[in-house]
Structures are given as C-alpha cells and as structure tokens.
Design an enzyme around this catalytic site. Structure first.
Site, short mmCIF file in Angstrom:
data_model
loop_
_atom_site.label_atom_id
_atom_site.label_comp_id
_atom_site.label_asym_id
_atom_site.label_seq_id
_atom_site.Cartn_x
_atom_site.Cartn_y
_atom_site.Cartn_z
CE1 TYR A 91 5.08 -19.53 -23.27
CE2 TYR A 91 5.63 -21.05 -25.05
CZ TYR A 91 5.74 -19.80 -24.45
OH TYR A 91 6.51 -18.84 -25.04
CG HIS B 247 11.39 -11.48 -26.55
ND1 HIS B 247 11.76 -11.71 -25.24
CD2 HIS B 247 11.07 -12.70 -27.07
CE1 HIS B 247 11.66 -12.99 -24.96
NE2 HIS B 247 11.25 -13.62 -26.06
CG ASP C 275 11.01 -16.92 -24.84
OD1 ASP C 275 10.39 -15.92 -24.45
OD2 ASP C 275 10.44 -17.96 -25.22
NE ARG C 276 8.53 -21.67 -22.76
CZ ARG C 276 7.83 -21.58 -21.62
NH1 ARG C 276 7.60 -20.38 -21.08
NH2 ARG C 276 7.40 -22.66 -21.02
CG HIS D 151 2.14 -16.03 -24.73
ND1 HIS D 151 2.27 -14.76 -24.20
CD2 HIS D 151 3.37 -16.61 -24.64
CE1 HIS D 151 3.52 -14.58 -23.82
NE2 HIS D 151 4.20 -15.68 -24.07
#
Length: 291
Positions: free
Chosen positions: A211, A271, A106-107, A151
């Site tokens: 983000y 996820h 993910d990030r 988001h």
C-alpha cells in the site's frame, strides 16, 4: 486444513532472485492468470477459476508479500506494482506461457494494470475488478467521502507506525474489510475467512509496503505513463461497484482515458465480486476473452 481450489495443483516457482510465488494451476487451454486482492489470497478465485478450467489453463498465484508467497523486506521498490507485474510475467513464462490473459481484483488489479502498460506484448486481454488506476484513485479521494479509504492513508505513512498499529490486532483490522466490503457475508464462509486472516496475520509488513508503494513509486510510474500518453493496447474489461454516488466521479470516463478498447460494467454486489457474484464475474471474463 487450509482450503484449496479443488482439482488445482500447487507449486512454488521462482520469479526473481529473492522471491518465489505460491501458485495454483488447473485446467487446460489458453492461459488466464488471476490475481487476488486485499485482504485475500488466490483462494478468492475458487469459483471463477473452477468455471474457467473448462476452456483455459487457469493460473492463480499469491502475490509477493501475500499468502504463501515470499515476503521480502521492502527496499523502496520491492512492492512497486512494476516489480509485482514483472513477477507475474516471469511466473507465466516459468509455466511455459509467453502470452496470456490477465485479470486482477483490487490490489491484483493494480498489478494487472501495470503489467498491461509495461508488458503489452505479453498480455492478450486485461480485466480489472473494482479498482481505479492508482493515479486516478488519489485524484478522486477527497472530502468526507474519502473516509471509506482510511486504510490507504494509514498504510501510506512512513515505516513503523502503521505496521505497529495493525500488528496490535491484525484480525480486527483485516476482518473489518471482510465485514464491511461485502453485501453477502455467506460468500466468505468461516473456513475461507480464517484462511485469509491467517495469511494476513503473517504478512503485515509486506501488505503495508504494498500500500505504501501506491502512495509513492506507483504514482510516479502512472504519472509518467499518463504524461507520455501511454495506454493499454489490449481489450480491457472493468467491473466495478457504483462508487460514483459516494465519491462523485465517472469511473467509465477515467478508465476510458487509459483504454480505447474498453468494456465497463457496474455490478450489483459488494467489493468481493468474484466470491459474491462468481457466475456474473466468470461470464464477463469469458466475454472479454472472446474479444
């Protein structure tokens, strides 16, 4: 008491003038750095990290802005993936490793991707779990299917609004993703979930800044590399859910444009694959490291 990865030592190491990272280190052998995603901490790697310690020195930091790592105020590029990738390289060097394998979820996968482009001489192998490169992500997010990424748009807004909205009830906001992004709720037990929410509650501004960077400076960096024809030079493994059915894109094709030596796998879980399918995830990382 906050859960930990059994057998791992915990340290704080300075990686920049104003930033020290919290890191868990275990095992021995060739180094592998594991980067967590949102809304998690290094703890998400607890199963995979324990597996890999049989053959590797496993390094699991909290990214800047997350967990027990420092959370500097954002000045524009503070949470650029280029900045966060430099943290990771500095962390590995502080632990005595000039070259290392790198995996991110993910990030953390976006940080790993940027590290692979910016520091190709340091990264021996690269794994990215359940993400697309930032530039490609924005290209494919369209129509009603893009609602799954609401988001991304919320936290891309200028400073003020998203921070206030999320801080009004952070447990509901961050807990939403822990609930809807998993197919196996038992993979994130109550103590771990509570640790994630505690960490996020104290990090709203820095998480939003992370983000926001992906809608601004990170796009600029990716576009510059794509325009210049820069590609990942090391062996790359990508594990993803089948997003294509929802958003209508070919993930393998998108990743192939960035990496010639690519293995792409679609996995049958939610996820949080390092927690939902740790044995499969660890096996794929071992296969990558053998290349």
């Amino acid at each position: 008491m906050t859960p930990t990865i059994p057998g791992f030592d915990h340290q704080r190491l300075r990686v920049a003038d104003d930033v020290a990272l919290h890191v868990a280190v275990g095992g021995s052998g060739s180094p592998v750095v594991l980067l967590h995603g949102f809304p998690q901490t290094h703890l998400m790697w607890r199963h995979v990290a324990a597996d890999l310690t049989a053959d590797h020195t496993v390094i699991c930091p909290d990214l800047r802005g997350y967990g027990a790592s420092d959370k500097p105020a954002d000045t524009g590029a503070t949470y650029a993936k280029r900045t966060m990738a430099a943290d990771v390289v500095a962390l590995a060097r502080a632990l005595g490793h000039e070259r290392f394998a790198l995996a991110g979820h993910d990030r953390g996968a976006l940080v790993a991707f940027r590290a692979g482009l910016d520091h190709p001489d340091a990264i021996t192998h690269l794994a990215c779990l359940d993400v697309l490169p930032t530039l490609d992500m924005w290209d494919v997010m369209r129509g009603t299917g893009a609602a799954v990424g609401f988001h991304l748009y919320l936290m891309a807004q200028p400073p003020g609004l998203p921070e206030r909205m999320i801080a009004a009830d952070p447990d509901v906001f961050f807990g939403h993703f822990l609930d809807v992004w998993t197919r196996a709720p038992e993979a994130v037990p109550a103590r771990v979930r509570a640790a994630y929410l505690d960490a996020c509650r104290d990090a709203v501004p820095s998480i939003v800044a992370d983000y926001r960077a992906s809608a601004t400076v990170d796009v600029e960096h990716d576009r510059a590399d794509r325009d210049a024809g820069n590609r990942l030079r090391m062996p790359v493994a990508v594990l993803q859910q089948d997003w294509g059915a929802v958003l209508g894109f070919d993930a393998r094709r998108l990743w192939r444009a960035w990496a010639a030596d690519l293995t792409h796998r679609t996995v049958s879980c939610g996820h949080f694959m390092a927690e939902e399918a740790p044995q499969e995830t660890a096996a794929e990382l071992r296969a990558l490291l053998a290349r």
